[in-house]
Design a protein around this motif. Structure first.
Motif, PDB file in Angstrom:
ATOM      1  N   UNK A   1     -23.486 -24.272  -8.900  1.00  0.00           N
ATOM      2  CA  UNK A   1     -24.433 -23.544  -8.072  1.00  0.00           C
ATOM      3  C   UNK A   1     -23.760 -22.447  -7.275  1.00  0.00           C
ATOM      4  N   UNK A   2     -22.588 -22.746  -6.728  1.00  0.00           N
ATOM      5  CA  UNK A   2     -21.836 -21.743  -5.983  1.00  0.00           C
ATOM      6  C   UNK A   2     -21.364 -20.623  -6.908  1.00  0.00           C
ATOM      7  N   UNK A   3     -20.884 -20.980  -8.087  1.00  0.00           N
ATOM      8  CA  UNK A   3     -20.410 -19.969  -9.035  1.00  0.00           C
ATOM      9  C   UNK A   3     -21.545 -19.014  -9.405  1.00  0.00           C
ATOM     10  N   UNK A   4     -22.721 -19.553  -9.634  1.00  0.00           N
ATOM     11  CA  UNK A   4     -23.869 -18.714  -9.972  1.00  0.00           C
ATOM     12  C   UNK A   4     -24.238 -17.811  -8.802  1.00  0.00           C
ATOM     13  N   UNK A   5     -24.280 -18.354  -7.599  1.00  0.00           N
ATOM     14  CA  UNK A   5     -24.617 -17.562  -6.416  1.00  0.00           C
ATOM     15  C   UNK A   5     -23.581 -16.463  -6.185  1.00  0.00           C
ATOM     16  N   UNK A   6     -22.319 -16.763  -6.413  1.00  0.00           N
ATOM     17  CA  UNK A   6     -21.267 -15.762  -6.236  1.00  0.00           C
ATOM     18  C   UNK A   6     -21.410 -14.642  -7.264  1.00  0.00           C
ATOM     19  N   UNK A   7     -21.728 -15.002  -8.521  1.00  0.00           N
ATOM     20  CA  UNK A   7     -21.939 -13.981  -9.547  1.00  0.00           C
ATOM     21  C   UNK A   7     -23.126 -13.093  -9.187  1.00  0.00           C
ATOM     22  N   UNK A   8     -24.217 -13.711  -8.739  1.00  0.00           N
ATOM     23  CA  UNK A   8     -25.400 -12.936  -8.353  1.00  0.00           C
ATOM     24  C   UNK A   8     -25.085 -12.005  -7.186  1.00  0.00           C
ATOM     25  N   UNK A   9     -24.319 -12.492  -6.236  1.00  0.00           N
ATOM     26  CA  UNK A   9     -23.943 -11.671  -5.078  1.00  0.00           C
ATOM     27  C   UNK A   9     -23.084 -10.489  -5.517  1.00  0.00           C
ATOM     28  N   UNK A  10     -22.151 -10.752  -6.432  1.00  0.00           N
ATOM     29  CA  UNK A  10     -21.291  -9.680  -6.936  1.00  0.00           C
ATOM     30  C   UNK A  10     -22.107  -8.642  -7.681  1.00  0.00           C
ATOM     31  N   UNK A  11     -23.045  -9.084  -8.520  1.00  0.00           N
ATOM     32  CA  UNK A  11     -23.896  -8.141  -9.246  1.00  0.00           C
ATOM     33  C   UNK A  11     -24.732  -7.308  -8.296  1.00  0.00           C
ATOM     34  N   UNK A  12     -25.284  -7.942  -7.263  1.00  0.00           N
ATOM     35  CA  UNK A  12     -26.099  -7.219  -6.292  1.00  0.00           C
ATOM     36  C   UNK A  12     -25.253  -6.175  -5.553  1.00  0.00           C
TER      37      UNK A  12
END
Length: 79
Positions: free
Chosen positions: A64-75
Protein backbone atom coordinates in the motif's frame (compact mmCIF):
# COMPACT_ATOMS: atom_id res chain seq x y z
CA UNK A 1 21.51 -20.27 12.53
CA UNK A 2 18.53 -17.97 13.06
CA UNK A 3 17.04 -16.44 9.89
CA UNK A 4 16.25 -12.78 10.59
CA UNK A 5 14.58 -10.28 8.27
CA UNK A 6 17.43 -7.82 8.81
CA UNK A 7 20.93 -8.27 7.54
CA UNK A 8 24.04 -6.31 8.51
CA UNK A 9 23.34 -2.71 9.54
CA UNK A 10 24.82 -0.15 7.12
CA UNK A 11 26.90 2.64 8.61
CA UNK A 12 25.15 5.76 7.33
CA UNK A 13 25.05 9.38 8.47
CA UNK A 14 22.07 9.48 10.82
CA UNK A 15 19.40 12.11 11.37
CA UNK A 16 18.67 12.51 15.07
CA UNK A 17 15.12 11.76 16.24
CA UNK A 18 13.71 11.32 19.70
CA UNK A 19 11.06 8.65 20.18
CA UNK A 20 9.34 7.10 23.16
CA UNK A 21 9.04 3.32 23.03
CA UNK A 22 7.13 0.99 25.29
CA UNK A 23 9.51 -0.83 27.64
CA UNK A 24 8.47 -4.21 26.22
CA UNK A 25 9.36 -3.09 22.69
CA UNK A 26 12.74 -1.81 23.87
CA UNK A 27 13.48 -5.12 25.58
CA UNK A 28 12.58 -6.97 22.38
CA UNK A 29 14.85 -4.67 20.35
CA UNK A 30 17.73 -5.41 22.74
CA UNK A 31 17.18 -9.15 22.35
CA UNK A 32 16.89 -8.79 18.56
CA UNK A 33 20.18 -6.90 18.50
CA UNK A 34 21.83 -9.65 20.51
CA UNK A 35 20.53 -12.35 18.17
CA UNK A 36 21.51 -10.34 15.08
CA UNK A 37 25.02 -9.77 16.39
CA UNK A 38 25.44 -13.41 17.34
CA UNK A 39 24.15 -14.65 13.97
CA UNK A 40 26.61 -12.42 12.11
CA UNK A 41 29.53 -13.24 14.43
CA UNK A 42 29.73 -9.66 15.68
CA UNK A 43 28.91 -7.69 18.79
CA UNK A 44 25.25 -7.14 19.70
CA UNK A 45 23.63 -4.35 17.69
CA UNK A 46 22.32 -1.52 19.86
CA UNK A 47 18.54 -1.13 19.89
CA UNK A 48 18.69 2.40 18.49
CA UNK A 49 20.63 1.15 15.44
CA UNK A 50 17.89 -1.37 14.64
CA UNK A 51 14.98 1.05 14.35
CA UNK A 52 15.88 2.64 10.98
CA UNK A 53 16.61 -0.64 9.15
CA UNK A 54 13.43 -2.17 10.58
CA UNK A 55 11.37 0.78 9.40
CA UNK A 56 13.04 0.65 5.99
CA UNK A 57 12.28 -3.06 5.70
CA UNK A 58 8.70 -2.53 6.83
CA UNK A 59 8.09 0.24 4.28
CA UNK A 60 9.85 -1.66 1.49
CA UNK A 61 7.48 -4.60 1.95
CA UNK A 62 4.29 -2.54 2.44
CA UNK A 63 2.48 -2.73 -0.91
CA UNK A 64 0.00 0.00 0.00
CA UNK A 65 2.82 2.39 0.82
CA UNK A 66 4.69 1.50 -2.37
CA UNK A 67 1.59 2.24 -4.44
CA UNK A 68 0.95 5.54 -2.63
CA UNK A 69 4.58 6.57 -3.12
CA UNK A 70 4.41 5.78 -6.85
CA UNK A 71 1.18 7.78 -7.19
CA UNK A 72 2.74 10.70 -5.31
CA UNK A 73 5.80 10.61 -7.56
CA UNK A 74 3.65 10.55 -10.70
CA UNK A 75 1.56 13.46 -9.43
CA UNK A 76 4.71 15.46 -8.67
CA UNK A 77 6.13 14.67 -12.12
CA UNK A 78 2.94 15.93 -13.76
CA UNK A 79 3.12 19.31 -12.01
Amino acid sequence: MTKLKLGPIADDKPVKLTVDLPATLHRDLVVYGEVLGRSSGQEPVKAERLIAPMLERFMATDRGFAQARRERTRAADNN
